[in-house]
Scaffold this active site. Structure first.
Site, PDB file in Angstrom:
ATOM      1  N   TRP A   1       1.627  -5.250  -8.836  1.00 64.17           N
ATOM      2  CA  TRP A   1       2.595  -6.196  -9.389  1.00 64.17           C
ATOM      3  C   TRP A   1       2.892  -7.266  -8.344  1.00 64.17           C
ATOM      4  CZ3 TRP A   1       3.822  -0.934  -9.113  1.00 64.17           C
ATOM      5  CH2 TRP A   1       4.622  -0.555  -8.045  1.00 64.17           C
TER       6      TRP A   1
ATOM      7  N   ARG B   1       0.791  -1.232   0.000  1.00 69.72           N
ATOM      8  CA  ARG B   1       0.000   0.000   0.000  1.00 69.72           C
ATOM      9  C   ARG B   1       0.821   1.279   0.000  1.00 69.72           C
ATOM     10  NH1 ARG B   1      -3.905  -0.718   4.807  1.00 69.72           N
ATOM     11  NH2 ARG B   1      -2.767  -2.639   5.232  1.00 69.72           N
TER      12      ARG B   1
END
Ligand SMILES: Cc1cc2nc3c(=O)[nH]c(=O)nc-3n(C[C@H](O)[C@H](O)[C@H](O)COP(=O)(O)OP(=O)(O)OC[C@H]3O[C@@H](n4cnc5c(N)ncnc54)[C@H](O)[C@@H]3O)c2cc1C
Ligand SMILES: NC(=O)c1ccc[n+]([C@@H]2O[C@H](COP(=O)([O-])OP(=O)(O)OC[C@H]3O[C@@H](n4cnc5c(N)ncnc54)[C@H](OP(=O)(O)O)[C@@H]3O)[C@@H](O)[C@H]2O)c1
Ligand SMILES: Cc1cc2nc3c(=O)[nH]c(=O)nc-3n(C[C@H](O)[C@H](O)[C@H](O)COP(=O)(O)O)c2cc1C
Length: 1209
Positions: A338, A169
């Site tokens: 990713w 995050r």
């Protein structure tokens, strides 16, 4: 033995979801996180009682933090007092597809909108109240409302920030939004998802993105992506129960097959996308190969690894969650980040219910696998992970390892703690599945709670209640009617599809219009490919900055390194943002404008540029900003083009300031700043930059570039078409009875400035008759204009008129069927549509000029005294009958050195162009639509409103000079017009506030006023104002003590000879005698009896006194006039610091910078006005050399070839 063991597939109501998702939904680390498991050290306290501040320990560092953020959540915990469900895979699944009740929507909306307005720092403003009112009304009438683009973008990022299971995050501000709320069909869903994947994949340099499909309405028309991940391998169950492919996909593979898809039966077959639009039956679409980047897995040491034939896809894109923002539910919102390597290496390849490869690989490694004691599993797992990291890195595909991910998460948590008082986190998911206790997150206590906006689990669409048809069809094993769609989609199509998906905003700031012209030209180029728009900085709502994707800045610099007036607000906002975000930004000088941090121009403008803070940060993603704020512009890509002149010491300083500041705020600089020097090659530099930035932007957003160079070469600034053509415009007489627009209204429409009609009272030449030059004291009557208010130091802007001989000269060469005095209007043909460029016969009014005659337009509204822009010459070439003339015009029309040199040596007016090209006659419509507008001229006001009420006085040096080649005399438009009109003629004027040049509020502060020649203008208003202040004081108190409260005023004036151009000499003497001026120092530069002296020489001669006034008495210094003089004065003040106070050069520089920062060093710059020809010639030569040196050989060659470097015209 540890209690770590894989999750069992639950057999509860969500069993099928769980089976389908195990590992995989968790397999997108950036967004959702990873599968960690409870550890022995994990405190087994349940999560339901978290309403008070909760202390969290970090056992590795011994640090404690307190989470308060959870107090803001109303969501119930799924644990009870006696049972902890902390390790449950899907504790909360939303099964209800009914729309939220309106009262719930409203309360969520209020909460979210409050957050949003607080975020944009407009909390409790009118805008905030209005937005809430509009939402309330919409919910009352429809049960729902629409989020704005900005709200959606903010909400999506926040949902990511709030996702407790996501370890990645720290990147939450960098999320590209594909707003697909307007689409209606499954095919459109497919198209945009292909765009999303192309953008996200980015040839391996993966970027986070989210696509948001339409919101839930009545619950019967949901948009859903049936896939759990956009890219996922199929799992084919064999008759013996074994699986080829990914066992986690068995159920969904069967669904696809029932829909009509037929896989190839391999281990790594990518499943089709199954898309449901508007609640209809789903359709399936084969993903084109070009959208799926896959990495073959190899090992750096074990060659046999490649023979295993393993591979994995590059982009993990979760597509099954529901996005909940402000009470609005988006059931389809695929997003990607990713991979973290353990997702593939541990979970996907080695979990027993996934590819389960541990035993196979251990055998290849010849490990003893019969006993756990050999730790063969751990050793094998390690090598699989090594292979994954190695292969992705070799293939240049973004991936992160679990150690780095954990470290960055700790940084994120700490920041969140500071910024929000907490960070919801699910320890079970955040802790990586391998080497857990080696990762810092393992030792950190975390609190798991839900805050909105959020990504939520929802029931699989085929299980959703309303999908009765779907469910029964699945049971029966039939395919949906018309559901099977196989679409071939090729790479080039993909790039086509991305066209217009990305927004580009082109912002300009300008004083004389050039930047605006460039901005419009590049907008035409970008609009071929992007969803682009062009805006002046002053019309731009800076709140939008954070949600921009691509910004191009085109701006000039004015004053002495300041923004143009219409860029000042933007400059202030950016500077404020930098201050808020960068605690400690570098000490700066010039370029930021009012209250902006001053940028060190030497650092940015001269020599080698050092990397900016932002560049440093870009290389170091963990350090987001110095004070932990997430950088607000981290989603933004930008590039800056600066217009300026090397005749000014702070060349393109404002452009440099913006370039650096946007970088500091997290923006990604797509291309180094480019500079266009007015003296040499501005146009060429612009064209180079335009081409390069277009290429770079297309590459960045994976868009197929168009050949759009013609667009940027084009000319028409506001016309509906990109190239001027005779047949597209016509001039027709105005209808009978229509009256000419009032001149002041006309100027207002053209320039957006409210002018006041002032009568000319008098115009008197202040120089001696023998001078040969003129400086006029112009007095204007403003007594009837009550709203025209000004203060000493302000500027008056005057709209002039062109000389009659020029107007008549142009009229002689213009084709117009009507009389030049007829009131006319311009019309243009309306095009049918974008695809059909045929012209129809509908003529529409072309809103360029007000109602006026051709003669009036040339006299009052259009620029004909300056050299026509190169692009206009290019169009004019078509109207030269003589081929050699046409050819020469085409060459000039290319801009470049040829055009620059011609302008420089001859400074041709439009009439000169006609004289040079005798076969040229042009249609009136061409000039009326293409000539630049005649701009206002600024003058520093020379009167005090208190002493001369109802009047404005101006001190105007009349501009009259020989061209460089001595061929002709040129006359400045405004200075000559004011000197030529009769008394009582009307002069249109508006006031421009010059707040930075007002007298000090502290009247005791001494002032040094420096203004040679016409630079004395504002100081006359100062001494007049001082006269008024003294009179008022004397009247009020009448004691000498009071008079002493006014600080000293020292005037430093410069002229050639006392008997010729010592303008205002008697007034100055009077003012000195009255005690208004303490000192008057005059420098004579050409007095036969005196050594040549300039104002700065006098300052140096009186160095001690100057230093005393500025330093001990905290005085103010005011410099007015020519820019070179101002720069010289600044240098002399610095040298006074060195000489008198024995400062080092560096200290003296900072002393002067300090005076500026304290608003005690004021400048009012007219431009290059003293020795214009000489200064310009020198700077031009230097600039040309620098440019030649700087340009790459290919650039120089290609541009110069196109601009034909032959000087002879
Ligand atoms: C903030 C501000 C305040 C100002 N205050 C004053 C003031 O108080 N008094 C005052 O007199 N002026 C002042 N000026 C300058 C003024 O605004 C005009 O620029 C000036 O009067 C010339 O305008 P013009 O229309 O007569 O000339 P223009 O038609 O605008 O022509 C001027 C242009 O001619 C060219 N030029 C001029 N001289 C030469 C030369 N020797 N060789 C080659 N080219 C040349 C240059 O390109 C120049 O820009 C101020 C300018 C600014 C920006
Ligand atoms: N936009 C424009 O193009 C524009 C605007 C305004 C005025 N002008 C033109 O500029 C001319 C200026 O007129 P003016 O009355 O203001 O000034 P001026 O009479 O030309 O010059 C005033 C004094 O300043 C001196 N000076 C020259 N360069 C200097 C420097 N670098 N530092 C300090 N002093 C310097 C001059 O000396 P020297 O003996 O060395 O000249 C002279 O003594 C006018 O002729 C007008 O046409 C042009
Ligand atoms: C009064 C004045 C002040 C200027 N100051 C600067 C400056 O400090 N730095 C610079 O690079 N250019 C400076 N310039 C040059 C302008 O930036 C240049 O003319 C530019 O091309 C104008 O572009 P615009 O038409 O978009 O405003 C100045 C020009 C004038 C007339």
């Amino acid at each position: 033995m540890s209690n770590e063991k894989p999750h069992q597939n639950g057999k509860d109501a969500n069993a099928s979801i769980t089976a389908g998702r195990a590992g995989e939904t968790r397999g997108s680390p950036t967004i959702i996180g990873i599968n960690g498991v409870p550890s022995v050290r994990r405190p087994n306290t349940c999560r339901q009682t978290i309403s008070t501040a909760t202390r969290l320990n970090n056992y590795a560092t011994g640090q404690q933090s307190v989470d308060n953020l959870h107090k803001s959540t109303e969501a119930k915990s799924h644990c009870s007092e006696t049972r902890c469900k902390g390790s449950f895979m899907l504790p909360n699944v939303r099964t209800n597809t009914q729309p939220r009740p309106p009262q719930d929507v409203l309360s969520h909306a209020q909460d979210f909108i409050d957050q949003y307005y607080k975020h944009i720092k407009r909390s409790e403003t009118d805008a905030h109240a209005k937005r809430l009112a509009a939402i309330t009304e919409s919910i009352a009438s429809t049960g729902s409302y629409q989020l704005t683009d900005q709200e959606l973008q903010y909400g999506a990022k926040l949902a990511w920030r709030n996702a407790p299971r996501c370890i990645g995050r720290i990147q939450w501000t960098k999320l590209q939004l594909f707003d697909a709320r307007g689409i209606t069909t499954a095919q459109e869903m497919f198209n945009i998802l292909c765009s999303h994947l192309t953008y996200a994949t980015n040839d391996g340099n993966i970027r986070s993105a989210i696509t948001v499909f339409p919101q839930r309405t009545d619950g019967q028309h949901d948009f859903r992506v049936w896939n759990i991940l956009l890219i996922k391998y199929a799992g084919y169950q064999q008759p013996d129960g074994s699986v080829i492919g990914d066992p986690a996909s068995v159920e969904f593979t069967k669904i696809c097959e029932r829909l009509g898809w037929k896989g190839e039966g391999g281990r790594f077959d990518v499943l089709p996308l199954v898309l449901q639009a508007n609640g209809e039956d789903p359709e399936w679409f084969e993903l084109p190969k070009e959208c799926i980047l896959q990495v073959k897995l190899t090992h750096p040491e074990y060659d046999w690894f490649a023979e295993l034939g393993l591979q994995w896809y590059a982009v993990p894109a979760v597509s099954s969650l529901l996005l909940d923002i402000g009470g609005i539910e988006f059931p389809a919102c695929p997003f990607n980040g990713w991979y973290m390597s353990t997702e593939i290496g541990c979970r996907n390849l080695c979990d027993v219910y996934r590819y389960n490869l541990l035993q196979t690989i251990a055998n290849k490694m010849s490990l003893q696998t019969t006993s756990n004691l050999t730790l063969w599993k751990d050793r094998t797992l390690l090598e699989v992970n090594v292979a994954v990291l190695h292969s992705f890195q070799k293939a240049r595909v973004t991936i992160t390892d679990h150690h780095s991910a954990s470290e960055s998460f700790m940084v994120h948590m700490e920041k969140e703690q500071k910024l929000r008082g907490g960070c919801p986190a699910d320890w079970v998911w955040v802790v990586p599945p391998m080497s857990s206790s080696l990762c810092p997150v393992f030792h950190q206590e975390m609190l798991y709670y839900s805050v909105k906006p959020s990504f939520d689990y929802q029931a699989n669409p085929w299980l959703a209640k309303r999908n009765g048809a779907a469910k029964s069809a699945m049971r029966k094993g039939v395919t949906f009617k018309g559901a099977a769609v196989a679409v071939k989609y090729f790479a080039h199509k993909m790039k086509e599809a991305l066209k217009q998906r990305f927004k580009a905003t082109i912002l300009y700031a300008t004083e004389t219009g050039r930047s605006k012209q460039y901005a419009e030209r590049i907008n035409r180029m970008f609009s071929c490919t992007f969803d682009s728009r062009v805006l002046c900085m002053e019309d731009y709502d800076v709140v939008e900055l954070e949600t921009e994707t691509l910004i191009l800045i085109i701006t000039s610099t004015f004053g002495n390194g300041e923004p143009p007036e219409n860029g000042e607000g933007f400059a202030r906002h950016i500077a404020k943002l930098v201050r808020e975000n960068q605690g400690d930004c570098p000490k700066v000088e010039n370029g930021g404008g009012a209250q902006a941090p001053r940028l060190d121009c030497e650092k940015y403008c001269g020599g080698q540029r050092r990397p900016s803070v932002a560049e440093h940060q870009l290389n170091n993603p963990l350090i987001e900003s110095m004070n932990d704020q997430p950088l607000p512009l981290s989603n933004l890509r930008y590039s800056v083009f600066g217009l300026g002149s090397t005749a000014y010491p702070h060349f393109c300083a404002f452009a440099h300031a913006l370039d650096a500041q946007l970088g500091m705020l997290g923006g990604e600089r797509l291309l180094e700043i480019a500079e266009g020097d007015e003296l040499v090659g501005q146009e060429v530099e612009f064209l180079n930059w335009a081409e390069n930035i277009y290429q770079e932007a297309c590459d960045t957003f994976c868009i197929k570039r168009q050949d759009a160079s013609d667009m940027v070469m084009g000319t028409v600034p506001t016309a509906p078409d990109s190239s001027w053509a005779d047949e597209k415009f016509r001039i027709v007489p105005e209808a009978e009875g229509v009256r000419a627009t009032d001149p002041h209204m006309a100027l207002y429409r053209l320039h957006g400035k409210q002018t006041f009609p002032c009568k000319l009272l008098s115009c008197k030449n202040l120089q001696a008759p023998s001078s040969g030059r003129a400086t006029n004291l112009v007095k204007l009557d403003t007594s009837e204009e009550e709203k025209l208010l000004y203060e000493a130091g302000d500027h008056a802007a005057v709209f002039p008129q062109n000389r009659e001989e020029l107007v008549e000269g142009v009229l002689e060469r213009v084709d117009c069927a009507l009389s030049p005095n007829d009131l006319i209007k311009i019309e243009c043909r309306e095009e049918k549509d974008d695809n059909n460029k045929d012209l129809n016969n509908k003529w529409v009014k072309y809103q360029h000029l007000p109602v006026c005659s051709l003669r009036q337009a040339l006299k009052c509204f259009l620029e004909i005294a300056k050299p026509p822009p190169s692009q206009l010459l290019k169009i004019m070439a078509a109207y030269a009958i003589e081929p050699t003339e046409a050819e020469a015009l085409v060459k000039l029309g290319r801009g470049g050195n040829k055009y620059d040199n011609w302008i420089y040596s001859q400074y041709p007016t439009l009439v000169d162009v006609f004289d040079r090209f005798p076969s040229l006659r042009v249609p009136a419509a061409l000039l009326l639509t293409q000539l630049p507008l005649l701009k206002p001229r600024y003058y520093s006001i020379s009167s005090s409103p208190s002493i001369s009420p109802g009047e404005i006085h101006l001190t105007i040096a009349v501009v009259c000079y020989q061209t460089q080649n001595n061929d002709a005399t040129r006359y400045g438009v405004c200075s000559n017009w004011l000197g030529s009109i009769a008394e009582s003629n009307i002069v249109p004027v508006f006031i421009r506030k010059a707040t930075k040049f007002h007298m000090p509020e502290d009247k005791v502060a001494p002032m040094i006023l420096i203004g040679p020649g016409a630079g004395i203008a504002p100081f006359r208003s100062f001494w007049q104002q001082r006269r008024f202040d003294m009179l008022r004081l004397a009247q009020r108190k009448g004691t000498s003590q009071d008079l002493e409260r006014l600080g000293d005023m020292t005037l430093v004036f410069g002229c050639r000879q006392s008997s010729i151009d010592n303008i205002y000499m008697s007034e100055m003497q009077e003012a000195k005698a009255e005690g208004l001026l303490t000192n008057v120092w005059t420098a004579y530069s050409r007095d036969p009896d005196k050594p040549k002296a300039y104002v700065q020489d006098l300052l140096f001669q009186n160095a001690h006194q100057v230093f005393e006034l500025l330093s001990r008495l905290r005085g103010h210094i005011y410099v007015c006039g020519d820019v070179t003089m101002a720069a010289d004065v600044s240098k002399v003040i610095q040298s006074i610091g060195v000489d008198v106070a024995k400062m080092s050069d560096e200290e003296a520089k900072y002393w002067v910078t300090g005076l500026r920062d304290e608003n005690r060093y004021h400048e009012d710059i007219f431009g290059v006005t003293l020795r214009t020809a000489e200064v310009t010639e020198q700077k031009r030569r230097e600039s040309y050399d620098i440019r030649k040196h700087r340009q790459s050989p290919t650039q120089t060659q290609s541009r110069e070839r196109s601009s034909d470097n032959n000087n002879a015209v």
